[in-house]
Design an enzyme around this catalytic site. Structure first.
Site, PDB file in Angstrom:
ATOM      1  N   LYS A   1      -7.852   8.077 -18.916  1.00 51.21           N
ATOM      2  CA  LYS A   1      -8.143   8.676 -20.219  1.00 51.21           C
ATOM      3  C   LYS A   1      -6.897   8.652 -21.113  1.00 51.21           C
ATOM      4  O   LYS A   1      -6.452   7.600 -21.491  1.00 51.21           O
ATOM      5  CB  LYS A   1      -8.713  10.083 -20.007  1.00 51.21           C
ATOM      6  CG  LYS A   1      -9.776  10.165 -18.889  1.00 51.21           C
ATOM      7  CD  LYS A   1     -11.043   9.399 -19.183  1.00 51.21           C
ATOM      8  CE  LYS A   1     -11.977   9.226 -17.989  1.00 51.21           C
ATOM      9  NZ  LYS A   1     -12.346  10.426 -17.249  1.00 51.21           N
TER      10      LYS A   1
ATOM     11  N   TYR B   1     -16.303  18.333 -14.612  1.00 48.57           N
ATOM     12  CA  TYR B   1     -16.589  16.901 -14.723  1.00 48.57           C
ATOM     13  C   TYR B   1     -17.650  16.528 -13.678  1.00 48.57           C
ATOM     14  O   TYR B   1     -17.536  16.910 -12.509  1.00 48.57           O
ATOM     15  CB  TYR B   1     -15.300  16.111 -14.491  1.00 48.57           C
ATOM     16  CG  TYR B   1     -15.508  14.629 -14.438  1.00 48.57           C
ATOM     17  CD1 TYR B   1     -15.889  13.919 -15.575  1.00 48.57           C
ATOM     18  CD2 TYR B   1     -15.344  13.917 -13.256  1.00 48.57           C
ATOM     19  CE1 TYR B   1     -16.095  12.549 -15.527  1.00 48.57           C
ATOM     20  CE2 TYR B   1     -15.547  12.549 -13.205  1.00 48.57           C
ATOM     21  CZ  TYR B   1     -15.928  11.872 -14.339  1.00 48.57           C
ATOM     22  OH  TYR B   1     -16.136  10.518 -14.289  1.00 48.57           O
TER      23      TYR B   1
ATOM     24  N   ASP C   1      -7.141  20.047 -12.951  1.00 45.84           N
ATOM     25  CA  ASP C   1      -7.502  18.764 -13.556  1.00 45.84           C
ATOM     26  C   ASP C   1      -7.077  18.856 -15.025  1.00 45.84           C
ATOM     27  O   ASP C   1      -7.710  19.548 -15.826  1.00 45.84           O
ATOM     28  CB  ASP C   1      -9.017  18.547 -13.419  1.00 45.84           C
ATOM     29  CG  ASP C   1      -9.471  17.206 -14.009  1.00 45.84           C
ATOM     30  OD1 ASP C   1      -8.742  16.637 -14.841  1.00 45.84           O
ATOM     31  OD2 ASP C   1     -10.581  16.754 -13.658  1.00 45.84           O
TER      32      ASP C   1
ATOM     33  N   ARG D   1       0.857  -1.197   0.000  1.00 51.98           N
ATOM     34  CA  ARG D   1       0.000   0.000   0.000  1.00 51.98           C
ATOM     35  C   ARG D   1       0.885   1.237   0.000  1.00 51.98           C
ATOM     36  O   ARG D   1       0.589   2.245  -0.638  1.00 51.98           O
ATOM     37  CB  ARG D   1      -0.961  -0.001   1.194  1.00 51.98           C
ATOM     38  CG  ARG D   1      -1.765   1.293   1.284  1.00 51.98           C
ATOM     39  CD  ARG D   1      -3.062   1.239   2.107  1.00 51.98           C
ATOM     40  NE  ARG D   1      -3.117   0.273   3.160  1.00 51.98           N
ATOM     41  CZ  ARG D   1      -2.483   0.362   4.335  1.00 51.98           C
ATOM     42  NH1 ARG D   1      -1.739   1.437   4.608  1.00 51.98           N
ATOM     43  NH2 ARG D   1      -2.597  -0.584   5.222  1.00 51.98           N
TER      44      ARG D   1
HETATM   45  C1  LIG Z   1     -12.852  10.790 -16.003  1.00 48.04           C
HETATM   46  C2  LIG Z   1     -12.532  12.093 -15.390  1.00 48.04           C
HETATM   47  C3  LIG Z   1     -12.311  12.211 -14.022  1.00 48.04           C
HETATM   48  C4  LIG Z   1     -12.454  11.047 -13.069  1.00 48.04           C
HETATM   49  O1  LIG Z   1     -11.497  10.063 -13.271  1.00 48.04           O
HETATM   50  P1  LIG Z   1     -11.764   8.491 -13.015  1.00 48.04           P
HETATM   51  O2  LIG Z   1     -10.486   7.865 -13.415  1.00 48.04           O
HETATM   52  O3  LIG Z   1     -12.939   8.089 -13.821  1.00 48.04           O
HETATM   53  O4  LIG Z   1     -12.052   8.354 -11.544  1.00 48.04           O
HETATM   54  C5  LIG Z   1     -11.974  13.462 -13.530  1.00 48.04           C
HETATM   55  N1  LIG Z   1     -11.879  14.548 -14.342  1.00 48.04           N
HETATM   56  C6  LIG Z   1     -12.089  14.454 -15.656  1.00 48.04           C
HETATM   57  C7  LIG Z   1     -11.972  15.679 -16.499  1.00 48.04           C
HETATM   58  C8  LIG Z   1     -12.426  13.237 -16.231  1.00 48.04           C
HETATM   59  O5  LIG Z   1     -12.656  13.165 -17.549  1.00 48.04           O
END
Ligand SMILES: *Cc1c(COP(=O)(O)O)cnc(C)c1O
Length: 381
Positions: free
Chosen positions: A195, A98, A170, A46
């Site tokens: 992504k 998001y 983000d 962990r």
């Molecule tokens: C998908 C996404 C998230 C969340 O990420 P996960 O890996 O699905 O938990 C946060 N911000 C943006 C812009 C996203 O596209």
């Protein structure tokens, strides 16, 4: 080192015991100690795992940052940043966010006594009236999801620094290939690694990158204490995915531009949201802080009825109807009922996210085929 070289080499070394060029998957929960407390930096997985460590170093290098931390999802990474806050603290963020972040903020952290201000940050000065002594964090998402609005990171940082507010960005939509928020003064970069970084629609993962050592230690403490860490298999898959990040992004950008232009010139298409258009309201900022404009775009049909948008999404063939984005395959999404369903309808409409909006994550297929698919589908609506 330049970006493509870093994508392939940064943080990654041949395995010292065998010379294996690919980072091994250290599938272990614990590590044997020579005598109590005497170990090679690994005690329990962990806390640390060598596959994950190499990935963290690699992602940090791509963001020109000193320290990287990976989490079991993007939301896990976002959650770790918010855990730095105390009850009574306030956060300023944008009104075009998001859906999962909006849900975490309003349904989990408001209950814990943190207050959020959702405002239009395309004009950074809009945050001034919301700043007070409790304001601790500015949370930015740019390009925004799904309306592709662009926020001027540097201008926001300038205001935030004046008030000793930490800035987190983000950076999921841009990926480190297109935009590096730490270079623009941000304190934390967050990625949904799920992504573009992973890039192959086979992993859920998140990451944070920072430069400040104390901030890194605080976040690493949270990661280890709360335990939202990714496993070594997933870390391996992402290390592998990142090796082609620069190549994929070039194609995402190329295809995205072609498709944005194609849609804009089509008589059945209404509005196309893509920051590469010179008349996009934030085009100048996009050009300044991004290397290119990416493969994400949204659009409406000229006939704005919801059933028309649904017919389109049901009939398109190469674009798969699915949540998520940033993979090699093209995806189509209906934000109002899918990615942004957790935002109340009233809020959505107020922020310009209509029921008929369609979002595309343009993949790396041959763009002629993608355009042919769109052409065939538009003929049916
Ligand atoms: C998908 C996404 C998230 C969340 O990420 P996960 O890996 O699905 O938990 C946060 N911000 C943006 C812009 C996203 O596209």
């Amino acid at each position: 080192m330049k970006f493509g070289t870093k994508a392939i080499h940064a943080g990654v070394e041949p395995d010292p015991s065998t010379g294996a060029i690919m980072t091994p998957i250290f599938q272990t929960s614990t590590y044997v100690q020579e005598s109590p407390g005497k170990h090679k930096g690994y005690a329990y997985a962990r806390g640390a795992n060598p596959t994950r460590n190499q990935l963290q170093k690699n992602i940090a290098a791509l963001e020109n940052g000193k320290f990287g931390l990976c989490f079991s999802s993007g939301m896990g990474a976002t959650d770790a940043v918010l855990r730095l806050l105390n009850p009574g603290d306030e956060v300023i963020t944008s009104n075009d966010l998001y859906g999962g972040s909006y849900r975490l903020f309003t349904k989990v952290y408001e209950r814990a006594g943190v207050k959020f201000h959702f405002i239009d940050l395309t004009n950074p000065e809009n945050m001034l009236p919301r700043i007070n002594k409790n304001t601790k964090l500015l949370w930015l998402e740019t390009p925004s999801n799904p309306l592709m609005r662009i926020i001027d990171i540097q201008a926001c940082v300038a205001i935030a620094k004046n008030h000793r507010i930490q800035v987190a960005v983000d950076n999921t939509f841009a990926s480190p290939y297109l935009q590096n928020p730490l270079d623009l003064g941000a304190d934390v970069v967050m990625h949904s690694v799920t992504k573009y970084l992973g890039g192959h629609s086979d992993v859920i993962m998140g990451a944070l990158v920072v430069n400040d050592e104390q901030l890194y230690k605080d976040l690493a403490f949270i990661a280890n204490s709360c335990g939202a860490v990714p496993g070594p298999q997933d870390s391996f898959l992402v290390l592998r995915g990142i090796k082609t990040l620069h190549l994929r992004m070039e194609r995402h950008c190329f295809n995205g531009k072609k498709i944005a232009e194609y849609l804009r010139n089509h008589s059945k298409v209404g509005k196309v949201y893509w920051p590469g258009f010179e008349d996009h309201p934030n085009h100048t900022v996009a050009k300044k802080q991004m290397k290119d404009f990416g493969g994400m775009l949204s659009f409406t049909l000229k006939d704005d009825r919801l059933e028309k948008a649904i017919t389109f999404m049901e009939n398109v063939e190469l674009f798969s109807l699915a949540e998520s984005l940033g993979g090699v395959e093209s995806l189509i999404n209906h934000p109002a009922s899918m990615t942004h369903a957790s935002i109340p309808k009233e809020e959505r409409l107020k922020n310009g996210l209509s029921d008929s909006l369609i979002r595309l994550s343009v993949g790396v297929e041959d763009v002629e085929d993608l355009i042919q698919d769109l052409e065939n589908t538009l003929a049916k609506v």
